[in-house]
Design an enzyme around this catalytic site. Structure first.
Site, PDB file in Angstrom:
ATOM      1  N   ASP A 197      41.789  49.905  34.847  1.00  0.00           N
ATOM      2  CA  ASP A 197      41.107  50.025  35.925  1.00  0.00           C
ATOM      3  C   ASP A 197      41.705  51.492  36.416  1.00  0.00           C
ATOM      4  OD1 ASP A 197      39.102  49.101  37.649  1.00  0.00           O
ATOM      5  OD2 ASP A 197      41.123  47.998  39.265  1.00  0.00           O
ATOM      6  N   GLY A 248      42.871  48.571  54.460  1.00  0.00           N
ATOM      7  CA  GLY A 248      42.375  48.866  53.468  1.00  0.00           C
ATOM      8  C   GLY A 248      41.806  47.379  53.697  1.00  0.00           C
ATOM      9  N   GLY A 271      39.896  43.188  47.205  1.00  0.00           N
ATOM     10  CA  GLY A 271      38.454  41.756  46.552  1.00  0.00           C
ATOM     11  C   GLY A 271      39.992  40.512  46.904  1.00  0.00           C
ATOM     12  N   PHE A 272      41.502  40.848  46.829  1.00  0.00           N
ATOM     13  CA  PHE A 272      41.906  39.814  47.657  1.00  0.00           C
ATOM     14  C   PHE A 272      42.858  39.775  48.519  1.00  0.00           C
ATOM     15  CE2 PHE A 272      41.311  38.652  42.555  1.00  0.00           C
ATOM     16  CZ  PHE A 272      41.367  37.334  42.501  1.00  0.00           C
ATOM     17  N   LYS A 289      50.574  44.768  51.657  1.00  0.00           N
ATOM     18  CA  LYS A 289      49.370  44.223  51.011  1.00  0.00           C
ATOM     19  C   LYS A 289      49.631  42.611  50.696  1.00  0.00           C
ATOM     20  CE  LYS A 289      47.094  44.411  46.490  1.00  0.00           C
ATOM     21  NZ  LYS A 289      46.949  44.827  45.144  1.00  0.00           N
TER      22      LYS A 289
END
Ligand SMILES: Nc1ncnc2c1ncn2[C@@H]1O[C@H](COP(=O)(O)OP(=O)(O)OP(=O)(O)O)[C@@H](O)[C@H]1O
Length: 598
Positions: free
Chosen positions: A151, A35, A38-39, A57
């Site tokens: 979040d 996936g 944003g960063f 990541k």
């Protein structure tokens, strides 16, 4: 540390300097993309030495030029690194090279609840209870450690291969120095953000997570977030006024409504604590499974799974009432739980793996289930009233499983019949009561189709494999969802039985041509077109499950552009279907004009 990149084979190297000056190199093989955020871009990776499969990541350093972005990443790493709890994505390791920062995490193979809800639209109360129980455990751990997540949203609730919930993405999390501290930073995701964060002046604390949890419960049960609107400004206005409603067309329990209503209140101090949530009747009126069943990734749970967890204890009269009505409510909820087609190769692959792991034979399951409100023309659906009368031309495909990678397409019709379209183009269809079946095969000499009927207890030996496959498919396609009344009535449709004559799959849809001259197209966005040659009508079922009928002659001129777009697409696929042989059609991923852009 450097990346040796070729298109297919990317090896990530981590150079580890030891205290004696030696440098050792740890290698990871980069796999498929999981996936993109944003960063970060997230990949599946294999630690080459140990063969452990993990998630990485990867954040490009050149996206971190602004101090705030760097600080955010440092804070995310610091907080996440300190966490060890079963329902929190395990932080494993972090390292960097000249270009990137690599965060190595526990791999969650079954995506997030966001993708789940896109496929299922909404889920049953029992599944919600199961997910919330796990999430509350994670939150209790966080709050005890003075951390606010800030979040919480479906997209940050991951599912691993065991279907355990794993809370992730600590990019907006904050650690309080003391319990009474109030934070003032404005952050969160529009639909889930708490009103006191938007207000900005009074400061916020742990209660913002309770608000978002309320939004999550609502979204999972109803199918869309409570404050969702077309634009963020209006959404914020609604949040600040706590303005939301429970739609009439979705049945949810009074306990669910009561809990959501208590959580979504403007005054943070009035919201229940995590322990109060666990003690609320919504969470106590029945036993809750530790994890949801793997099959619920793509379809509603079976009645047999649900019934294991029906109300057990009922300490108050209110709970008693729920216990009495729970099965009925569940039935209603399930019948409204329309399942979309799986369009995401990643999930299909994961599901395949998982299916194998849990020794389920059928893979690549795709199921559609019509909601009670969306049955096509002429079918009256009334749970308490046995007035079903299905005309032959009203029969359509209710659920299906694509196992054409090996055997074929298995399906269940709304009259209770089950059938298989085998890869060799032969077809089998069994009556709802499972007493006999028809076998349809091309004769080798004249290419004509021949239909033969046999009893399910006495049939030619060479059909044994196909009959066994039919039974497997039927077992898999949870026949509980077919109303018994329909099955009882279906004798009217005895001979010849309706079956799928042809089918094909494109990027956007699956089309079935049935022997009752019905053409059905299930689109990946959950809309359905049904063309009925007998009544010369088009039935369109929109994303909300609402049904509309149009005369075929004027349907293309209709003002319902959603429908006309899909009807044009249907015509296009139909032409391909009529031209091609079945084998060709199945093997070709047709690249038709994208109906979305027309
Ligand atoms: N542990 C994991 N296992 C599997 N997939 C993951 C994992 N972590 C992240 N992903 C996938 O990678 C995507 C991006 O990750 P993430 O959301 O953490 O990145 P981000 O840049 O911080 O995103 P955001 O913009 O939401 O803050 C996720 O949406 C998810 O699909």
């Amino acid at each position: 540390m450097e990346e040796q990149a070729t298109v297919e084979n990317v090896i990530i190297e981590e150079k580890i300097s030891k205290s004696n000056g030696d440098v050792i190199i740890k290698r990871y093989q980069r796999g498929k993309t999981l996936g993109k955020g944003g960063f970060a871009r997230c990949y599946e990776i294999t630690e080459i030495d140990t063969k452990k499969i993990l998630a990485a990541k990867i954040i490009q350093k050149n996206t971190l030029t602004r101090n705030r972005a760097r600080q955010k990443l440092i804070s995310e790493i610091k907080i996440h690194k300190s966490l060890h709890q079963i329902n929190i994505v395990q932080f494993i390791h972090v390292f960097e090279d000249h270009d990137n920062v690599y965060i190595i995490l526990e791999l969650c193979t079954n995506q997030t609840l966001n993708e789940l809800i896109k496929r299922r639209r909404r889920i049953t109360q029992l599944e919600v209870q199961c997910y919330i129980l796990q999430l509350v455990n994670a939150l209790k751990y966080l709050h005890q450690n003075k951390i606010i997540h800030r979040d919480l949203k479906l997209g940050n609730l991951f599912l691993n291969d065991k279907m355990e919930i794993k809370l992730g993405d600590f990019g907006l999390a904050t650690k309080l120095d003391f319990d009474g501290e109030k934070k003032k930073t404005i952050c969160g995701t529009p639909n889930y953000i708490a009103p006191e964060i938007l207000d900005g002046k009074i400061g916020h604390s742990y209660e913002v997570d309770i608000w978002s949890l309320g939004v999550i419960i609502y979204t999972l049960l109803i199918g869309k977030p409570p404050f969702e609107t077309q634009d963020v400004k209006t959404t914020y206005k609604k949040i600040k006024a706590c303005q939301y409603t429970f739609p009439d067309h979705v049945v949810i329990s009074d306990n669910a409504k009561n809990l959501i209503t208590k959580m979504l209140v403007l005054d943070p101090s009035k919201r229940p604590t995590l322990d109060q949530i666990l003690q609320h009747p919504f969470m106590t009126s029945n036993s809750i499974p530790k994890t949801a069943h793997i099959s619920t990734l793509v379809g509603p749970p079976t009645m047999s799974w649900l019934s294991q967890y029906q109300s057990t204890q009922s300490s108050s009269s209110q709970q008693k009432r729920l216990a009495d009505t729970a099965p009925q409510q569940l039935m209603k909820v399930i019948s409204q739980d329309r399942v979309s087609l799986l369009n995401d190769a990643q999930t299909q692959n994961n599901f395949m793996k998982d299916s194998r792991a849990s020794s389920q034979k059928l893979v690549d399951m795709r199921a559609t289930q019509q909601s009670a409100k969306t049955l096509p023309t002429g079918i009256t659906n009334n749970m308490n009233n046995k007035t079903f009368k299905i005309q032959r031309n009203e029969i359509f495909v209710k659920k299906w499983v694509d196992y054409s990678s090996k055997y074929g397409l298995g399906y269940l019709l709304n009259n209770g019949s089950s059938g298989v379209y085998f890869n060799d183009s032969s077809k089998i269809i069994a009556d709802p009561k499972q007493t006999y079946f028809e076998y349809i095969e091309k004769q080798s000499d004249n290419q004509q189709y021949e239909v033969n009927s046999y009893s399910l207890t006495d049939y030619p030996k060479d059909l044994q494999k196909k009959v066994t496959l039919l039974e497997h498919f039927r077992g898999y396609l949870d026949t509980d969802s077919i109303d018994k009344e329909v099955i009882d009535q279906s004798d009217d449709n005895k001979i010849p039985m309706v079956y799928v004559k042809k089918w094909m799959k494109t990027k956007h849809a699956v089309m079935f041509r049935l022997s009752n001259k019905v053409v059905q197209v299930d689109f990946t966005d959950k809309t359905i077109i049904i063309l009925n040659s007998d009544t010369k009508s088009v039935t369109y079922i929109n994303k909300k499950g609402e049904k509309q009928n149009f005369p075929l002659s004027t349907a293309l001129e209709s003002q319902n552009h959603e429908m006309t777009k899909r009807l044009k697409y249907t015509k296009e696929i139909l032409q391909h279907m009529l031209q091609g042989t079945q084998a060709q059609v199945i093997n070709t991923q047709l690249t038709l004009t994208n109906w979305n852009q027309k």
